[in-house]
Design a protein around this motif. Sequence first.
Motif, PDB file in Angstrom:
ATOM      1  N   UNK A 160     -20.237  56.673  10.519  1.00 21.90           N
ATOM      2  CA  UNK A 160     -20.223  55.240  10.252  1.00 21.90           C
ATOM      3  C   UNK A 160     -20.002  55.068   8.758  1.00 21.90           C
ATOM      4  N   UNK A 161     -19.328  54.010   8.375  1.00 24.36           N
ATOM      5  CA  UNK A 161     -19.136  53.795   6.951  1.00 24.36           C
ATOM      6  C   UNK A 161     -18.386  52.530   6.668  1.00 24.36           C
ATOM      7  N   UNK A 162     -18.655  51.964   5.490  1.00 27.40           N
ATOM      8  CA  UNK A 162     -17.962  50.781   5.014  1.00 27.40           C
ATOM      9  C   UNK A 162     -18.062  50.738   3.511  1.00 27.40           C
ATOM     10  N   UNK A 163     -17.034  50.227   2.880  1.00 25.63           N
ATOM     11  CA  UNK A 163     -17.051  50.131   1.416  1.00 25.63           C
ATOM     12  C   UNK A 163     -18.111  49.154   0.931  1.00 25.63           C
ATOM     13  N   UNK A 164     -18.578  48.253   1.817  1.00 23.49           N
ATOM     14  CA  UNK A 164     -19.580  47.285   1.398  1.00 23.49           C
ATOM     15  C   UNK A 164     -20.873  47.952   0.959  1.00 23.49           C
ATOM     16  N   UNK A 165     -21.139  49.155   1.461  1.00 24.25           N
ATOM     17  CA  UNK A 165     -22.377  49.834   1.100  1.00 24.25           C
ATOM     18  C   UNK A 165     -22.448  50.104  -0.397  1.00 24.25           C
ATOM     19  N   UNK A 166     -21.295  50.339  -1.016  1.00 22.39           N
ATOM     20  CA  UNK A 166     -21.291  50.635  -2.452  1.00 22.39           C
ATOM     21  C   UNK A 166     -21.776  49.438  -3.267  1.00 22.39           C
ATOM     22  N   UNK A 167     -21.625  48.235  -2.734  1.00 26.67           N
ATOM     23  CA  UNK A 167     -22.016  47.034  -3.464  1.00 26.67           C
ATOM     24  C   UNK A 167     -23.435  46.592  -3.146  1.00 26.67           C
ATOM     25  N   UNK A 168     -24.116  47.315  -2.259  1.00 27.47           N
ATOM     26  CA  UNK A 168     -25.474  46.932  -1.879  1.00 27.47           C
ATOM     27  C   UNK A 168     -26.457  47.565  -2.853  1.00 27.47           C
ATOM     28  N   UNK A 169     -27.230  46.766  -3.581  1.00 28.99           N
ATOM     29  CA  UNK A 169     -28.106  47.333  -4.608  1.00 28.99           C
ATOM     30  C   UNK A 169     -29.191  48.229  -4.040  1.00 28.99           C
ATOM     31  N   UNK A 188     -32.743  35.451   0.183  1.00 31.09           N
ATOM     32  CA  UNK A 188     -31.557  35.063  -0.586  1.00 31.09           C
ATOM     33  C   UNK A 188     -31.506  35.818  -1.911  1.00 31.09           C
ATOM     34  N   UNK A 189     -30.305  35.950  -2.441  1.00 28.77           N
ATOM     35  CA  UNK A 189     -30.141  36.657  -3.707  1.00 28.77           C
ATOM     36  C   UNK A 189     -30.814  35.894  -4.843  1.00 28.77           C
ATOM     37  N   UNK A 190     -31.410  36.642  -5.745  1.00 26.09           N
ATOM     38  CA  UNK A 190     -32.048  36.058  -6.929  1.00 26.09           C
ATOM     39  C   UNK A 190     -31.963  37.073  -8.059  1.00 26.09           C
ATOM     40  N   UNK A 191     -32.496  36.717  -9.208  1.00 25.28           N
ATOM     41  CA  UNK A 191     -32.463  37.649 -10.344  1.00 25.28           C
ATOM     42  C   UNK A 191     -33.258  38.916 -10.026  1.00 25.28           C
ATOM     43  N   UNK A 192     -34.420  38.752  -9.358  1.00 23.54           N
ATOM     44  CA  UNK A 192     -35.248  39.905  -9.016  1.00 23.54           C
ATOM     45  C   UNK A 192     -34.752  40.643  -7.773  1.00 23.54           C
ATOM     46  N   UNK A 193     -33.966  39.932  -6.942  1.00 24.48           N
ATOM     47  CA  UNK A 193     -33.472  40.525  -5.700  1.00 24.48           C
ATOM     48  C   UNK A 193     -31.964  40.364  -5.609  1.00 24.48           C
ATOM     49  N   UNK A 194     -31.223  41.063  -6.442  1.00 22.50           N
ATOM     50  CA  UNK A 194     -29.763  40.976  -6.336  1.00 22.50           C
ATOM     51  C   UNK A 194     -29.307  41.482  -4.980  1.00 22.50           C
ATOM     52  N   UNK A 195     -28.197  40.961  -4.508  1.00 22.22           N
ATOM     53  CA  UNK A 195     -27.704  41.320  -3.181  1.00 22.22           C
ATOM     54  C   UNK A 195     -26.278  41.824  -3.278  1.00 22.22           C
ATOM     55  N   UNK A 196     -25.820  42.424  -2.180  1.00 28.72           N
ATOM     56  CA  UNK A 196     -24.486  43.005  -2.166  1.00 28.72           C
ATOM     57  C   UNK A 196     -23.379  41.999  -1.990  1.00 28.72           C
ATOM     58  N   UNK A 197     -23.702  40.762  -1.766  1.00 28.39           N
ATOM     59  CA  UNK A 197     -22.685  39.743  -1.551  1.00 28.39           C
ATOM     60  C   UNK A 197     -23.338  38.474  -1.069  1.00 28.39           C
ATOM     61  N   UNK A 198     -22.571  37.438  -0.800  1.00 31.37           N
ATOM     62  CA  UNK A 198     -23.135  36.198  -0.291  1.00 31.37           C
ATOM     63  C   UNK A 198     -23.757  36.412   1.078  1.00 31.37           C
ATOM     64  N   UNK A 225     -20.513  40.707   5.174  1.00 31.63           N
ATOM     65  CA  UNK A 225     -20.949  41.740   6.121  1.00 31.63           C
ATOM     66  C   UNK A 225     -22.263  42.409   5.738  1.00 31.63           C
ATOM     67  N   UNK A 226     -22.571  42.455   4.433  1.00 26.99           N
ATOM     68  CA  UNK A 226     -23.833  43.068   4.025  1.00 26.99           C
ATOM     69  C   UNK A 226     -25.002  42.154   4.298  1.00 26.99           C
ATOM     70  N   UNK A 227     -24.737  40.873   4.543  1.00 23.34           N
ATOM     71  CA  UNK A 227     -25.822  39.946   4.774  1.00 23.34           C
ATOM     72  C   UNK A 227     -26.644  39.686   3.527  1.00 23.34           C
ATOM     73  N   UNK A 228     -26.101  39.989   2.364  1.00 28.03           N
ATOM     74  CA  UNK A 228     -26.875  39.775   1.143  1.00 28.03           C
ATOM     75  C   UNK A 228     -28.030  40.737   1.011  1.00 28.03           C
ATOM     76  N   UNK A 229     -27.922  41.928   1.612  1.00 29.02           N
ATOM     77  CA  UNK A 229     -29.053  42.837   1.663  1.00 29.02           C
ATOM     78  C   UNK A 229     -29.191  43.702   0.426  1.00 29.02           C
ATOM     79  N   UNK A 230     -30.332  44.388   0.400  1.00 25.89           N
ATOM     80  CA  UNK A 230     -30.594  45.359  -0.657  1.00 25.89           C
ATOM     81  C   UNK A 230     -31.546  46.418  -0.110  1.00 25.89           C
TER      82      UNK A 230
END
Length: 371
Positions: free
Chosen positions: A50-59, A132-142, A146-151
């Motif tokens: 399994x793999x996706x480039x979105x994982x690289x952007x997930x903090x 939701x994304x914040x300064x303390x909880x940056x996310x991988x995208x909106x 596909x990342x769901x804004x996760x971390x």
Amino acid sequence: MVDWNLAVATATRLVRPGPEVSRDEARAVVAELRRHAKASEGHVRGFTRLGTDDAHDTPVLVVDRPGWVRANVAGFREILKPLLDKMQERRGSTPGGTVLGAVGGKVTGVELGMLLSFLSSRVLGQYETFAPASRDLPAGGPPDSPTGGGRLLLVAPNIVHVERELDVEPHDFRLWVCLHEETHRTQFTAVPWLRDHLEGEIQSFLAETDVDPMTVLERIREAAQSLVGGRPEAEEGDGGRSFVELVQTPAQREILGRLTAVMSLLEGHADFVMDGVGPDVVPTVSEIREKFQQRRARGASRLDIALRKLLGLDAKLRQYRDGERFVRAVVDEVGMDGFNRVWTSPNTLPTKAEIAKPADWVARVHGRPES
């Protein structure tokens, strides 16, 4: 309805201190966990296919216990908002509702804070996707990405505490934990519909919640009677349910069955991957696994066991075992690519019954007769 700031303040005040480490040791642990999280990406992708480039952007966020509390409060606040808005509207229409709401919000905030303080010393890592994304909880995208804004959260003091308690090789244990948590990140980033599906099920569960206090009190009374054997018509097996399960409606139990199956799949898959990758990259994986399983089974104390039962945490421990057994059986039967059909759509997810009987899932999805 819930004083969220008070919940954070209460948990932070009550949280147990972490293990003693020097500043240099703490920096070294954080740096190593980041390296292991990065290395785990390739290991997990290669094993699971399994793999996706979105994982690289997930903090990857290495946090302490209060940091874990803040992240989870932010997630609870987001996921519970529809239910709390409904309860607030209901309460606002009753005499004295505003005053009761202010008082009740503080009580609930304290209770939630106490619960989170208990849990904050037990979680090694988590893929957080709802806050939701914040300064303390940056996310991988909106949030609609596909990342769901996760971390990915790694709770450094808890990892150090457990590796010392088990007396295992620290560097191996840290990589082993990262393999498990990285599998969760891969699940959500490689399966774009998974986050929305889980959120939809949770919202359906919450929508079934009766906001009438008298109805809730009656359900609690019936649950208490069944726990002490005072309800003759108690369903068979009620004695094995947690108090949380007993106060649910029949519709909620049905939804919870589907959620339990999904969580068993996710946790079992992570354990399977952790064990599959481990022998190649974690030299002491057998020792770690054996000691960690013993720790999971026994609990820390009598109070810990009682709270696990009350909150339904014993069910989570069963999810690891049952889910891992399901994944292993399916992979043995149809291979990794055949197992990965589980991620095709919500319709290919296993049911709770199929988690217990993997052959039924294989027969349904692959069209093979039961062996």
